[in-house]
Design a protein around this motif. Sequence first.
Motif, PDB file in Angstrom:
ATOM      1  N   TYR A   1       0.805  -1.208   0.000  1.00 27.89           N
ATOM      2  CA  TYR A   1       0.000   0.000   0.000  1.00 27.89           C
ATOM      3  C   TYR A   1       0.846   1.268   0.000  1.00 27.89           C
ATOM      4  CZ  TYR A   1      -4.010  -2.941   0.790  1.00 27.89           C
ATOM      5  OH  TYR A   1      -4.985  -3.870   0.642  1.00 27.89           O
TER       6      TYR A   1
ATOM      7  N   TYR B   1      -1.859  -1.026  -8.323  1.00 32.90           N
ATOM      8  CA  TYR B   1      -2.982  -1.592  -7.593  1.00 32.90           C
ATOM      9  C   TYR B   1      -3.308  -2.955  -8.186  1.00 32.90           C
ATOM     10  CZ  TYR B   1      -7.803  -1.966  -5.816  1.00 32.90           C
ATOM     11  OH  TYR B   1      -8.955  -2.388  -5.212  1.00 32.90           O
TER      12      TYR B   1
ATOM     13  N   ASN C   1      -4.194   6.119  -1.420  1.00 34.86           N
ATOM     14  CA  ASN C   1      -4.437   4.793  -1.996  1.00 34.86           C
ATOM     15  C   ASN C   1      -5.816   4.265  -1.595  1.00 34.86           C
ATOM     16  OD1 ASN C   1      -1.871   5.007  -2.970  1.00 34.86           O
ATOM     17  ND2 ASN C   1      -0.967   3.579  -1.526  1.00 34.86           N
ATOM     18  N   PHE C   2      -6.149   4.425  -0.318  1.00 33.99           N
ATOM     19  CA  PHE C   2      -7.456   3.973   0.162  1.00 33.99           C
ATOM     20  C   PHE C   2      -8.580   4.682  -0.584  1.00 33.99           C
ATOM     21  CE2 PHE C   2     -11.087   5.026   2.856  1.00 33.99           C
ATOM     22  CZ  PHE C   2     -11.589   3.754   3.134  1.00 33.99           C
TER      23      PHE C   2
ATOM     24  N   GLU D   1      -9.072   3.447  -4.092  1.00 34.07           N
ATOM     25  CA  GLU D   1      -9.737   2.144  -4.144  1.00 34.07           C
ATOM     26  C   GLU D   1     -11.242   2.272  -3.911  1.00 34.07           C
ATOM     27  OE1 GLU D   1      -7.743  -0.671  -1.631  1.00 34.07           O
ATOM     28  OE2 GLU D   1      -5.760  -0.106  -2.393  1.00 34.07           O
ATOM     29  N   GLN D   2     -11.630   3.196  -3.019  1.00 32.97           N
ATOM     30  CA  GLN D   2     -13.059   3.407  -2.791  1.00 32.97           C
ATOM     31  C   GLN D   2     -13.736   4.043  -4.008  1.00 32.97           C
ATOM     32  OE1 GLN D   2     -14.595   2.104  -0.038  1.00 32.97           O
ATOM     33  NE2 GLN D   2     -12.508   1.295   0.186  1.00 32.97           N
TER      34      GLN D   2
ATOM     35  N   TYR E   1     -17.358   5.830   5.095  1.00 32.76           N
ATOM     36  CA  TYR E   1     -15.957   5.746   4.678  1.00 32.76           C
ATOM     37  C   TYR E   1     -15.018   5.703   5.880  1.00 32.76           C
ATOM     38  CZ  TYR E   1     -17.675   6.546   0.002  1.00 32.76           C
ATOM     39  OH  TYR E   1     -18.347   6.421  -1.192  1.00 32.76           O
TER      40      TYR E   1
ATOM     41  N   PHE F   1     -12.441   2.670   6.387  1.00 34.64           N
ATOM     42  CA  PHE F   1     -11.029   3.010   6.571  1.00 34.64           C
ATOM     43  C   PHE F   1     -10.510   2.435   7.889  1.00 34.64           C
ATOM     44  CE2 PHE F   1      -7.627   5.986   7.923  1.00 34.64           C
ATOM     45  CZ  PHE F   1      -6.756   5.791   6.867  1.00 34.64           C
TER      46      PHE F   1
ATOM     47  N   PHE G   1      -9.849  -1.125   7.355  1.00 34.71           N
ATOM     48  CA  PHE G   1      -8.695  -1.213   6.458  1.00 34.71           C
ATOM     49  C   PHE G   1      -7.390  -1.044   7.239  1.00 34.71           C
ATOM     50  CE2 PHE G   1      -5.664   1.237   3.856  1.00 34.71           C
ATOM     51  CZ  PHE G   1      -5.531   0.440   2.740  1.00 34.71           C
TER      52      PHE G   1
END
Length: 524
Positions: free
Chosen positions: A7, A109, A433-434, A437-438, A464, A468, A471
Amino acid sequence: MKIDSKYIPIYISAILAIGIFIGGLLDFSTENQLSPTNSSKAKLNQLIDFIDNEYVDDIDTDSIVDRTVDNILAQLDPHSVYVPPTQQAEVAENMKGDFVGIGVRFYVYKDTVAIVQPIENGPSAKAGIKAGDRILFADGTKLFGRKLPTDSLFAKLKGKEGTEVVLTVYRKSEKRKIEFKIKRDVIPLKSVDVALMLNPSTAYIKINRFAETTYEEFKTNLLRLKAQGAKTLVINLRDNGGGYMEEAIAIADELLGNRKLIVFTKNKKGRVEKTYATERGEFEKGRLFVLINENSASASEILAGAVQDNDRGTIVGRRSFGKGLVQREMDFKDGSAVRLTVARYYTPTGRSIQKPYEKGSEQYFEESETRFKNGELYAKDSIKVAANLKFKTPKGKIVYGGGGIVPDVFVPIEYENADEATVYLMESGIVGNFVFEQLDKNRNAFKGLSFEQFLDKMNATDVYFDIFEDFMVKHVKGIQLRKSKWVVKRYLNAEFARQLYGEKAYYDIVLKDDVMIKKVLSKK
């Protein structure tokens, strides 16, 4: 805390350097006789020759030399370092202020090069590349599913100005492949992240490093903001590790009156060089604030010190890093370089802000971490100043040497009930990055929303934040986000805004609740 390596984003490194290029430092001679005038250097050269020619096993003498150079420099100071050829190329590019390429932010990714954002007005944006696109092939070379190293990916996307590259892209939203022919162009690497008006009379400029183009970027933005009515200027140097000393001096010149001392240096021979402001300053009279923190170093401290010692403005934040050494970069023929400390610099009152390094590099760099433990990031009274290194500004203000710039107005690290580790995390690449991806799961959920509608949508839900939190629990040990929920949500919203609406939207959200900014705006 340990972050899962997959990540970590692929961005151009922001390694900092001061560039004055001089010829090689070590000359590996093949002579067998030691020079009577410089026997130590000749002995090192001869030892390498002995190993190369006579040692029983095959040895990579280049690696031996690299380790030897590292060991020699380790005996000096923490900022005298050796830079291998591969890193040196990155450093030079980053400090140059631009590069030639296709103009995208991306990261790998699921073994695929995913476009986070095309750079505005860059070659890819003009060609029609969109956020979320995957680059499958570049000039027929397969880029997906291969775990290519970063330098190999860059080699496919960069090139000479004006050359073309054919990209085959998969657009997930349309479930189809598209071919683009893109002409490479010069892509700026901005050192001024953002320059905007906080209110009708207050301008804000954030500088992330001092590169070759920093003064030019600063001046252009300053003139634009003055034209918009700026009477007060806020310069954000938080987390700015420095760079070219000359760029910081040029910016200080815009802020200080004629013949005001900006900085002076002193080398081992006692030679002193003083630098004064000229008549050309564009902002010599307005109200001035400079924001610093524990990661503001080197050239940032030169600028902050010049402002503070000349009673020109107010320094806001926390004690800066404490680097008062000047490096000169010296090139080797193989493309590597050594950055060697050649002088100390002093602020206009005559103080050195270099913190001690006699106990070694490890303890030197860990000193910043001890500031958490001794409480100085939370209370100004916990800052340990050197009482014997007391200096006085022209207006009688007491300032201290011996370990960074102590701010005039102290602001503790983030906010009530917010964990400092969370704040640093939320400013890292993992958040970008998170968010990507969302968005990649359902980018259409934000399609057609105005910025105001977007804010209403994000503020009305914790979905979110919850995702997160799950995550991060999987990938960062010991992280607890719930008690800093409002900080996490602010940075998540800001990163969503950046990827959907651009850089300014990010700062419109972040600055609204920035405690240092609130402190500045409260000053009448």
